[in-house]
Design a protein around this motif. Structure first.
Motif, PDB file in Angstrom:
ATOM      1  N   MET A 163      68.942  54.523  46.665  1.00  0.00           N
ATOM      2  CA  MET A 163      67.762  54.858  45.863  1.00  0.00           C
ATOM      3  C   MET A 163      67.123  53.596  45.287  1.00  0.00           C
ATOM      4  SD  MET A 163      67.533  58.204  45.931  1.00  0.00           S
ATOM      5  CE  MET A 163      68.552  59.631  46.273  1.00  0.00           C
ATOM      6  N   GLY A 164      67.969  52.652  44.894  1.00  0.00           N
ATOM      7  CA  GLY A 164      67.445  51.402  44.348  1.00  0.00           C
ATOM      8  C   GLY A 164      66.632  50.633  45.367  1.00  0.00           C
ATOM      9  N   LEU A 165      67.144  50.530  46.593  1.00  0.00           N
ATOM     10  CA  LEU A 165      66.423  49.817  47.650  1.00  0.00           C
ATOM     11  C   LEU A 165      65.079  50.475  47.956  1.00  0.00           C
ATOM     12  CD1 LEU A 165      69.193  48.906  50.269  1.00  0.00           C
ATOM     13  CD2 LEU A 165      67.715  47.310  49.038  1.00  0.00           C
ATOM     14  N   ILE A 166      65.090  51.795  48.110  1.00  0.00           N
ATOM     15  CA  ILE A 166      63.854  52.506  48.440  1.00  0.00           C
ATOM     16  C   ILE A 166      62.826  52.342  47.327  1.00  0.00           C
ATOM     17  CG2 ILE A 166      62.847  54.805  48.739  1.00  0.00           C
ATOM     18  CD1 ILE A 166      65.405  55.592  50.228  1.00  0.00           C
ATOM     19  N   SER A 167      63.261  52.525  46.088  1.00  0.00           N
ATOM     20  CA  SER A 167      62.305  52.500  44.975  1.00  0.00           C
ATOM     21  C   SER A 167      61.728  51.113  44.731  1.00  0.00           C
ATOM     22  CB  SER A 167      62.978  53.024  43.698  1.00  0.00           C
ATOM     23  OG  SER A 167      64.022  52.159  43.286  1.00  0.00           O
ATOM     24  N   LYS A 168      62.453  50.058  45.115  1.00  0.00           N
ATOM     25  CA  LYS A 168      61.959  48.693  44.912  1.00  0.00           C
ATOM     26  C   LYS A 168      61.132  48.182  46.084  1.00  0.00           C
ATOM     27  CE  LYS A 168      65.908  46.674  44.146  1.00  0.00           C
ATOM     28  NZ  LYS A 168      66.922  45.625  43.841  1.00  0.00           N
ATOM     29  N   CYS A 169      61.462  48.628  47.299  1.00  0.00           N
ATOM     30  CA  CYS A 169      60.932  47.962  48.491  1.00  0.00           C
ATOM     31  C   CYS A 169      60.006  48.808  49.356  1.00  0.00           C
ATOM     32  CB  CYS A 169      62.095  47.468  49.358  1.00  0.00           C
ATOM     33  SG  CYS A 169      63.254  46.378  48.492  1.00  0.00           S
ATOM     34  N   CYS A 170      59.846  50.095  49.061  1.00  0.00           N
ATOM     35  CA  CYS A 170      58.992  50.960  49.884  1.00  0.00           C
ATOM     36  C   CYS A 170      57.710  51.294  49.129  1.00  0.00           C
ATOM     37  CB  CYS A 170      59.736  52.240  50.260  1.00  0.00           C
ATOM     38  SG  CYS A 170      61.179  51.948  51.318  1.00  0.00           S
ATOM     39  N   PRO A 171      56.544  51.051  49.731  1.00  0.00           N
ATOM     40  CA  PRO A 171      55.278  51.227  49.010  1.00  0.00           C
ATOM     41  C   PRO A 171      54.975  52.669  48.612  1.00  0.00           C
ATOM     42  CG  PRO A 171      54.888  50.714  51.330  1.00  0.00           C
ATOM     43  CD  PRO A 171      56.338  50.497  51.080  1.00  0.00           C
ATOM     44  N   ASN A 172      55.172  53.627  49.520  1.00  0.00           N
ATOM     45  CA  ASN A 172      54.962  55.041  49.186  1.00  0.00           C
ATOM     46  C   ASN A 172      56.293  55.624  48.723  1.00  0.00           C
ATOM     47  OD1 ASN A 172      52.165  55.161  49.911  1.00  0.00           O
ATOM     48  ND2 ASN A 172      52.813  55.093  52.053  1.00  0.00           N
ATOM     49  N   ARG A 173      56.639  55.276  47.507  1.00  0.00           N
ATOM     50  CA  ARG A 173      57.975  55.551  46.981  1.00  0.00           C
ATOM     51  C   ARG A 173      58.342  57.026  47.043  1.00  0.00           C
ATOM     52  NH1 ARG A 173      58.120  53.923  41.034  1.00  0.00           N
ATOM     53  NH2 ARG A 173      58.385  51.798  41.817  1.00  0.00           N
ATOM     54  N   GLY A 174      57.433  57.889  46.615  1.00  0.00           N
ATOM     55  CA  GLY A 174      57.741  59.314  46.554  1.00  0.00           C
ATOM     56  C   GLY A 174      58.051  59.904  47.918  1.00  0.00           C
ATOM     57  N   ASP A 230      50.178  62.495  38.751  1.00  0.00           N
ATOM     58  CA  ASP A 230      50.915  62.003  37.597  1.00  0.00           C
ATOM     59  C   ASP A 230      52.334  62.560  37.659  1.00  0.00           C
ATOM     60  OD1 ASP A 230      52.020  62.311  34.779  1.00  0.00           O
ATOM     61  OD2 ASP A 230      50.232  61.117  34.353  1.00  0.00           O
ATOM     62  N   LEU A 231      53.320  61.684  37.571  1.00  0.00           N
ATOM     63  CA  LEU A 231      54.712  62.103  37.738  1.00  0.00           C
ATOM     64  C   LEU A 231      55.142  63.117  36.681  1.00  0.00           C
ATOM     65  CD1 LEU A 231      56.253  58.599  38.555  1.00  0.00           C
ATOM     66  CD2 LEU A 231      55.922  60.491  40.156  1.00  0.00           C
ATOM     67  N   ARG A 232      54.630  62.961  35.464  1.00  0.00           N
ATOM     68  CA  ARG A 232      55.009  63.888  34.392  1.00  0.00           C
ATOM     69  C   ARG A 232      54.493  65.291  34.680  1.00  0.00           C
ATOM     70  NH1 ARG A 232      52.260  59.766  30.290  1.00  0.00           N
ATOM     71  NH2 ARG A 232      50.719  60.153  31.927  1.00  0.00           N
ATOM     72  N   LYS A 233      53.230  65.374  35.130  1.00  0.00           N
ATOM     73  CA  LYS A 233      52.652  66.685  35.429  1.00  0.00           C
ATOM     74  C   LYS A 233      53.382  67.351  36.595  1.00  0.00           C
ATOM     75  CE  LYS A 233      47.979  65.537  33.820  1.00  0.00           C
ATOM     76  NZ  LYS A 233      46.560  65.338  34.228  1.00  0.00           N
ATOM     77  N   ALA A 234      53.658  66.572  37.640  1.00  0.00           N
ATOM     78  CA  ALA A 234      54.349  67.129  38.807  1.00  0.00           C
ATOM     79  C   ALA A 234      55.736  67.634  38.422  1.00  0.00           C
ATOM     80  CB  ALA A 234      54.455  66.070  39.901  1.00  0.00           C
ATOM     81  N   TYR A 235      56.435  66.876  37.589  1.00  0.00           N
ATOM     82  CA  TYR A 235      57.786  67.253  37.152  1.00  0.00           C
ATOM     83  C   TYR A 235      57.761  68.579  36.401  1.00  0.00           C
ATOM     84  CZ  TYR A 235      62.569  66.125  35.533  1.00  0.00           C
ATOM     85  OH  TYR A 235      63.925  66.110  35.291  1.00  0.00           O
ATOM     86  N   ALA A 242      62.711  55.237  38.523  1.00  0.00           N
ATOM     87  CA  ALA A 242      62.262  53.930  39.006  1.00  0.00           C
ATOM     88  C   ALA A 242      61.151  53.371  38.125  1.00  0.00           C
ATOM     89  CB  ALA A 242      61.777  54.051  40.451  1.00  0.00           C
ATOM     90  N   ARG A 243      60.292  54.246  37.641  1.00  0.00           N
ATOM     91  CA  ARG A 243      59.140  53.825  36.830  1.00  0.00           C
ATOM     92  C   ARG A 243      59.568  53.244  35.488  1.00  0.00           C
ATOM     93  NH1 ARG A 243      55.501  52.973  33.834  1.00  0.00           N
ATOM     94  NH2 ARG A 243      53.304  53.560  33.939  1.00  0.00           N
ATOM     95  N   PHE A 261      50.961  57.153  34.537  1.00  0.00           N
ATOM     96  CA  PHE A 261      52.338  57.381  34.962  1.00  0.00           C
ATOM     97  C   PHE A 261      52.366  57.891  36.397  1.00  0.00           C
ATOM     98  CE2 PHE A 261      56.787  58.195  34.160  1.00  0.00           C
ATOM     99  CZ  PHE A 261      57.060  57.319  33.123  1.00  0.00           C
ATOM    100  N   THR A 262      52.099  56.978  37.328  1.00  0.00           N
ATOM    101  CA  THR A 262      52.118  57.316  38.749  1.00  0.00           C
ATOM    102  C   THR A 262      53.017  56.333  39.487  1.00  0.00           C
ATOM    103  OG1 THR A 262      50.274  55.882  39.394  1.00  0.00           O
ATOM    104  CG2 THR A 262      49.720  58.082  38.553  1.00  0.00           C
ATOM    105  N   ASN A 263      53.239  56.596  40.759  1.00  0.00           N
ATOM    106  CA  ASN A 263      54.035  55.679  41.576  1.00  0.00           C
ATOM    107  C   ASN A 263      53.269  54.411  41.928  1.00  0.00           C
ATOM    108  OD1 ASN A 263      56.671  56.513  41.950  1.00  0.00           O
ATOM    109  ND2 ASN A 263      56.147  57.995  43.536  1.00  0.00           N
ATOM    110  N   HIS A 264      51.981  54.401  41.639  1.00  0.00           N
ATOM    111  CA  HIS A 264      51.158  53.251  42.026  1.00  0.00           C
ATOM    112  C   HIS A 264      50.531  52.551  40.827  1.00  0.00           C
ATOM    113  CE1 HIS A 264      51.619  54.707  46.094  1.00  0.00           C
ATOM    114  NE2 HIS A 264      51.153  55.880  45.728  1.00  0.00           N
TER     115      HIS A 264
END
Length: 395
Positions: free
Chosen positions: A117-128, A272-277, A322-323, A391-394
């Motif tokens: 999870m750490g690798l994906i969240s740090k190194c992949c642009p479309n994290r979600g 928005d990550l909060r709204k989606a959650y 990750a955020r 509060f988004t992935n981008h």
């Protein structure tokens, strides 16, 4: 998708598949272990206690080491370690030896979640979306284990021979990783984007939410086959007994629900990550409450909807983690999360057993719904804390 991202996603997917595969292979093998080792069924089931314990509690030290060393090296240790311990299981001649070898599988399997999870969240642009695809791999591992092990045993394999055969995929992936290089430089470092500071208080609030959700998920899945057996019974076109029908239906529900990971991954990258959650959880509450009252195949349909939402929120939740964690402590952050979700979340097993013994399985699903409502109340404090932030992935 760049070559480096593809390598990260493929090997992370393999790790997610294999760690859950090995953990789920044991319950099926436990049906055959009593005869192979001359022990009672209950004693056979207890052999995996140390494995399950270390799978949860090994995540924290794995994350700490991963942040101070390298993700690729930790994944390599995980693959080769799981395979070697599966071979060790094949060589065991006593229940005590098997307990130690199984514990080794749990320890090496615990490495995956914080590191992958750490690798994906740090190194992949479309994290979600990357986390969503990774989640599907884990779900496939959960579903494939009993099917493959069942086929091996039906083909006449002994327990030691089955363990030896199961070692092959992990060892093969580990050997392949020896010849692959992965660039673990965070995207923020490559783009000169400002490094985010961690939010310690926000992380603690999320940790409370994630621990409660871990308890709820473990409790609900623990009794799912039992609930189906009692409320659906035998499905003539599916199996020859209520127990077999319940087992097949439970597996099908969880496999079909994995599409939620892809939906949640897209939502994490677009909203928005909060709204989606909140949306995913609010939609899941009536579904899990209906599971307490429905009967027949409509119960299976409701269960698919509930678990689709329950699994679908995971890429969103992991994106939030990750955020609010800095790149240099990303694996540690995920290590703490899975330490609580898998380790402390095991309370859900005890909760399920208590509710089934003292009350009813149906009432358990009402309790799970209440836990999700409590999580939403706690999460409101997190949202209020960061209400002025994007509060988004981008961003």
């Amino acid at each position: 998708m760049s070559g480096n991202q593809a390598r990260i996603e493929w090997f992370s997917a393999a790790g997610h598949f294999l760690c859950h595969f090995y953990m789920q292979a044991f319950p099926t093998l436990a049906l055959y272990i009593p005869l192979a080792y001359g022990i009672e069924r209950t004693a056979a089931l207890n052999l995996n206690f140390a494995m399950a314990f270390l799978f949860g509690f090994g995540a924290l030290p794995s994350g700490l080491i991963g942040d101070r060393w390298q993700g690729r090296g930790m994944l390599l240790i995980s693959f080769l370690g799981m395979g070697a311990c599966s071979l060790a299981c094949a060589a065991c001649t006593t229940p005590g030896q098997l307990t130690v070898a199984l514990a080794g599988i749990g320890l090496f399997a615990s490495i995956y979640h914080p590191i992958g999870m750490g690798l994906i969240s740090k190194c992949c642009p479309n994290r979600g979306q990357s986390l969503g695809r990774n989640g599907v791999a884990g779900s496939l591992g959960i579903g494939a284990a009993p099917l493959l092990v069942g086929q091996l045993m039906a083909a006449g394999f002994s327990v030691p021979k089955a363990f030896a055969t199961l070692a092959i995929p992990s060892l093969a992936v580990g050997v392949a990783l020896l010849f692959v290089r992965i660039d673990e430089t965070p995207l923020t470092a490559k783009t000169a984007a400002p490094q985010r500071r961690g939010d310690r208080t926000g992380f603690l609030i999320m940790l409370a939410c994630m621990t409660l959700l871990g308890i709820a998920y473990r409790a609900s899945t623990q009794v799912l086959p039992t609930h189906f057996e009692a409320q659906i019974g035998m499905v003539p076109w599916l199996a020859k007994s209520a127990k077999e029908s319940a087992t097949i239906l439970a597996a099908c529900v969880l496999l079909m629900a994995m599409v939620g990971q892809l939906i949640g991954g897209r939502a994490a990258d677009r909203h928005d990550l909060r709204k989606a959650y909140v949306v995913f959880h609010l939609l899941s509450i009536p579904m899990v409450l209906l599971m307490a009252s429905q009967t027949g195949l409509s119960l299976a349909g409701i269960a698919i909807l509930y678990y689709t939402l329950s699994l679908g929120m995971q890429p969103i939740e992991n994106s939030i983690v990750a955020r609010i964690t800095p790149d240099r402590l990303r694996a540690t952050g995920f290590g703490i999360k899975f330490f609580c979700c898998f380790g402390l979340g095991a309370v859900g097993v005890a909760l399920a057993q208590h509710m089934a013994d003292e009350y009813s399985v149906e009432r358990l699903y009402s309790v799970v719904g209440s836990l999700i409502i409590l999580v939403m109340c706690i999460f409101s404090a997190f949202w209020w804390r960061c209400r002025k932030e994007s509060f988004t992935n981008h961003g």
